[in-house]
Design a protein around this motif. Structure first.
Motif, PDB file in Angstrom:
ATOM      1  N   ARG A 194       0.811  -1.219   0.000  1.00 59.12           N
ATOM      2  CA  ARG A 194       0.000   0.000   0.000  1.00 59.12           C
ATOM      3  C   ARG A 194       0.847   1.274   0.000  1.00 59.12           C
ATOM      4  O   ARG A 194       0.359   2.334  -0.396  1.00 59.12           O
ATOM      5  N   PHE A 195       2.100   1.194   0.429  1.00 56.30           N
ATOM      6  CA  PHE A 195       2.905   2.406   0.483  1.00 56.30           C
ATOM      7  C   PHE A 195       3.213   2.946  -0.908  1.00 56.30           C
ATOM      8  O   PHE A 195       3.339   4.155  -1.090  1.00 56.30           O
ATOM      9  N   PHE A 227      14.452  -2.958   1.350  1.00 57.77           N
ATOM     10  CA  PHE A 227      13.255  -3.792   1.468  1.00 57.77           C
ATOM     11  C   PHE A 227      12.066  -3.140   0.767  1.00 57.77           C
ATOM     12  O   PHE A 227      11.396  -3.759  -0.074  1.00 57.77           O
ATOM     13  N   PHE A 228      11.792  -1.888   1.104  1.00 59.62           N
ATOM     14  CA  PHE A 228      10.629  -1.212   0.522  1.00 59.62           C
ATOM     15  C   PHE A 228      10.851  -0.847  -0.940  1.00 59.62           C
ATOM     16  O   PHE A 228       9.897  -0.748  -1.707  1.00 59.62           O
ATOM     17  N   ARG A 229      12.109  -0.667  -1.343  1.00 60.50           N
ATOM     18  CA  ARG A 229      12.393  -0.420  -2.759  1.00 60.50           C
ATOM     19  C   ARG A 229      12.073  -1.666  -3.587  1.00 60.50           C
ATOM     20  O   ARG A 229      11.428  -1.582  -4.642  1.00 60.50           O
ATOM     21  N   ILE A 230      12.485  -2.851  -3.111  1.00 54.15           N
ATOM     22  CA  ILE A 230      12.182  -4.094  -3.833  1.00 54.15           C
ATOM     23  C   ILE A 230      10.682  -4.352  -3.820  1.00 54.15           C
ATOM     24  O   ILE A 230      10.088  -4.736  -4.837  1.00 54.15           O
ATOM     25  N   LEU A 231      10.044  -4.154  -2.669  1.00 50.85           N
ATOM     26  CA  LEU A 231       8.612  -4.409  -2.538  1.00 50.85           C
ATOM     27  C   LEU A 231       7.804  -3.568  -3.515  1.00 50.85           C
ATOM     28  O   LEU A 231       6.829  -4.044  -4.115  1.00 50.85           O
ATOM     29  N   ALA A 232       8.211  -2.316  -3.706  1.00 54.03           N
ATOM     30  CA  ALA A 232       7.452  -1.401  -4.566  1.00 54.03           C
ATOM     31  C   ALA A 232       7.488  -1.816  -6.028  1.00 54.03           C
ATOM     32  O   ALA A 232       6.540  -1.567  -6.775  1.00 54.03           O
ATOM     33  N   THR A 233       8.570  -2.458  -6.458  1.00 51.13           N
ATOM     34  CA  THR A 233       8.713  -2.766  -7.884  1.00 51.13           C
ATOM     35  C   THR A 233       8.599  -4.247  -8.211  1.00 51.13           C
ATOM     36  O   THR A 233       8.109  -4.607  -9.289  1.00 51.13           O
ATOM     37  N   ALA A 234       9.035  -5.126  -7.311  1.00 51.27           N
ATOM     38  CA  ALA A 234       9.095  -6.554  -7.623  1.00 51.27           C
ATOM     39  C   ALA A 234       7.985  -7.360  -6.973  1.00 51.27           C
ATOM     40  O   ALA A 234       7.748  -8.503  -7.358  1.00 51.27           O
ATOM     41  N   GLY A 235       7.309  -6.807  -5.956  1.00 52.99           N
ATOM     42  CA  GLY A 235       6.213  -7.518  -5.317  1.00 52.99           C
ATOM     43  C   GLY A 235       6.641  -8.300  -4.089  1.00 52.99           C
ATOM     44  O   GLY A 235       7.820  -8.522  -3.832  1.00 52.99           O
ATOM     45  N   ALA A 236       5.627  -8.741  -3.336  1.00 53.39           N
ATOM     46  CA  ALA A 236       5.873  -9.376  -2.045  1.00 53.39           C
ATOM     47  C   ALA A 236       6.490 -10.756  -2.174  1.00 53.39           C
ATOM     48  O   ALA A 236       7.402 -11.115  -1.427  1.00 53.39           O
ATOM     49  N   THR A 237       5.992 -11.575  -3.114  1.00 50.32           N
ATOM     50  CA  THR A 237       6.507 -12.938  -3.206  1.00 50.32           C
ATOM     51  C   THR A 237       7.964 -12.956  -3.654  1.00 50.32           C
ATOM     52  O   THR A 237       8.756 -13.759  -3.170  1.00 50.32           O
ATOM     53  N   ASN A 238       8.330 -12.070  -4.571  1.00 52.71           N
ATOM     54  CA  ASN A 238       9.732 -11.973  -4.967  1.00 52.71           C
ATOM     55  C   ASN A 238      10.599 -11.497  -3.807  1.00 52.71           C
ATOM     56  O   ASN A 238      11.706 -11.993  -3.591  1.00 52.71           O
ATOM     57  N   LEU A 239      10.091 -10.532  -3.049  1.00 48.37           N
ATOM     58  CA  LEU A 239      10.850  -9.997  -1.922  1.00 48.37           C
ATOM     59  C   LEU A 239      11.121 -11.064  -0.872  1.00 48.37           C
ATOM     60  O   LEU A 239      12.216 -11.134  -0.299  1.00 48.37           O
TER      61      LEU A 239
END
Length: 309
Positions: free
Chosen positions: A177-178, A239-251
Motif C-alpha cells: 500500500r505504500f 526492502f521497501f524499494r524491492i517491494l514497490a517494484t518486484a512484489g511481495a513474493t519476490n521480496l
C-alpha cells in the motif's frame, strides 16, 4: 506486473539485503552476550529510526502527517517487526537456531499462498511454487538434516517461528500500500521502525529494566550500530524499494538467501569451514531461484521450439 521476472538491479538489491540481514546474525551473536533480547530489539529499531529521520530531513522529504499513513506504519511495524521478532526470540529459547532458520525459510511458501489469495497480480504459478519448494529444501540441506530430529519436540516453539514466517508474508502484502500512497521507500522504512520503537520501548522497560544493566563494551556498541544502521535502517530502505517494484513474493525470496549470506560471512569473518552440504544447499537454492525467476526455463523452451521449427 509483479509476476514478471525480477530485473538484474532487483536481484542485486535482493542479494545486498540478504547480506545485510545475514550479517545481523554476527551482530546479534555479540550482543546477546551482554544485553537481553527486548533491549536489543528496542535499541535496534530506535537507533535506526533516528538515523532514517535524519536522512529524511536531509533529503528534503516531507514527513507524512496523515492518519492513514501512520496507521499503516504501525500496522507494518507490528507485522514486520514486533510479532516476528518476539516470536523468533521466544522460539529460539526452546529450539535450535538451525531448526528455527529452516522454519523461517517457509516465509516464501506462505507468501506465495497469501499473495495468491489476497492479490490480483501475484498469482501462484507452477514454476514459482516448484522453485520455492526446491529453495526450501536447499536451506534445509545447507543447515543440516540433523536439526530435523527435533521437529517433533517443543511444538509451541516451532509454531511460534512458523507464525513469525507467516507474519512476514502478511507484512509483504500489507506493505504494497505504500506505493499506492506515493511514498518513497525511505518514508515507510522510517515510519515502520519508529512505530516499532514506540511499541517496544515500554516492553523493554518493564521486562529488561535496562537501567540496571552494566555498560556494554565497545565491541557491543559497534555491533549495535552495525545492527541498527546497516541491518535495519539501510536494509529496510532496500526492502521497501524491492517491494514497490518486484512484489511481495519476490521480496520474500530473501529468506532463502539469508542463510547463505550468514554461512559465507561466517567463513570469511570468523574462519568457519564450509562443508559439502553447504555447497549442495546453495546449488539447490540457486536452482529454486532460477525456477522462480523463469528466464532460464523460458530460454530452454525457446531454444527447443526453435529446434523443432
Amino acid at each position: 506486473m509483479s509476476t514478471r521476472p525480477m530485473t538484474s538491479v532487483e536481484w542485486g538489491l535482493l542479494l545486498v539485503l540478504s547480506l545485510l540481514w545475514g550479517g545481523s546474525f554476527l551482530f546479534n551473536g555479540i550482543l546477546v552476550r551482554e544485553l537481553p533480547p527486548f533491549t536489543i530489539v528496542t535499541a535496534r529499531v530506535g537507533l535506526a529510526a533516528i538515523a532514517l529521520w535524519v536522512i529524511v530531513r536531509l533529503s528534503g522529504h516531507a514527513v507524512p502527517r496523515s492518519r492513514d499513513a501512520w496507521l499503516a506504519f504501525f500496522g507494518m511495524g507490528v507485522m514486520n517487526n514486533i510479532i516476528p521478532f518476539s516470536l523468533i526470540v521466544w522460539g529460539q529459547t526452546h529450539i535450535a537456531s538451525g531448526l528455527a532458520s529452516i522454519l523461517n525459510a517457509t516465509t516464501p511458501l506462505f507468501a506465495v499462498i497469501v499473495a495468491h489469495v489476497l492479490t490480483q497480480d501475484e498469482k501462484m504459478t507452477g514454476s514459482r511454487l516448484a522453485g520455492v519448494l526446491v529453495g526450501f529444501l536447499g536451506v534445509a540441506l545447507m543447515i543440516g538434516p540433523s536439526v530435523l530430529s527435533d521437529l517433533g519436540t517443543d511444538v509451541l516453539a516451532q509454531l511460534a517461528v512458523l507464525g513469525a514466517a507467516f507474519s512476514y508474508s502478511l507484512a509483504g502484502i500489507f506493505g504494497r500500500r505504500f506505493r499506492r500512497m506515493g511514498l518513497p521507500p525511505l518514508l515507510p522504512a522510517a515510519g515502520q521502525v519508529t512505530a516499532s520503537a514506540l511499541l517496544m520501548l515500554p516492553v523493554a522497560l518493564v521486562v529488561d529494566r535496562p537501567w540496571t544493566l552494566a555498560m556494554p563494551s565497545a565491541e557491543a556498541w559497534a555491533a549495535l550500530l552495525g545492527l541498527a544502521l546497516l541491518a535495519t535502517a539501510l536494509a529496510y530502505v532496500i526492502f521497501f524499494r524491492i517491494l514497490a517494484t518486484a512484489g511481495a513474493t519476490n521480496l520474500m525470496l530473501v529468506t532463502f538467501l539469508i542463510p547463505v549470506s550468514a554461512i559465507l560471512l561466517g567463513a570469511l569473518v570468523l574462519g568457519e569451514v564450509l562443508a559439502p552440504k553447504h555447497f549442495a544447499g546453495m546449488a539447490l537454492i540457486a536452482l529454486g531461484l532460477a525456477a522462480i525467476d523463469g528466464r532460464v526455463l523460458r530460454m530452454f523452451s525457446d531454444k527447443r521450439r526453435a529446434v523443432d521449427a
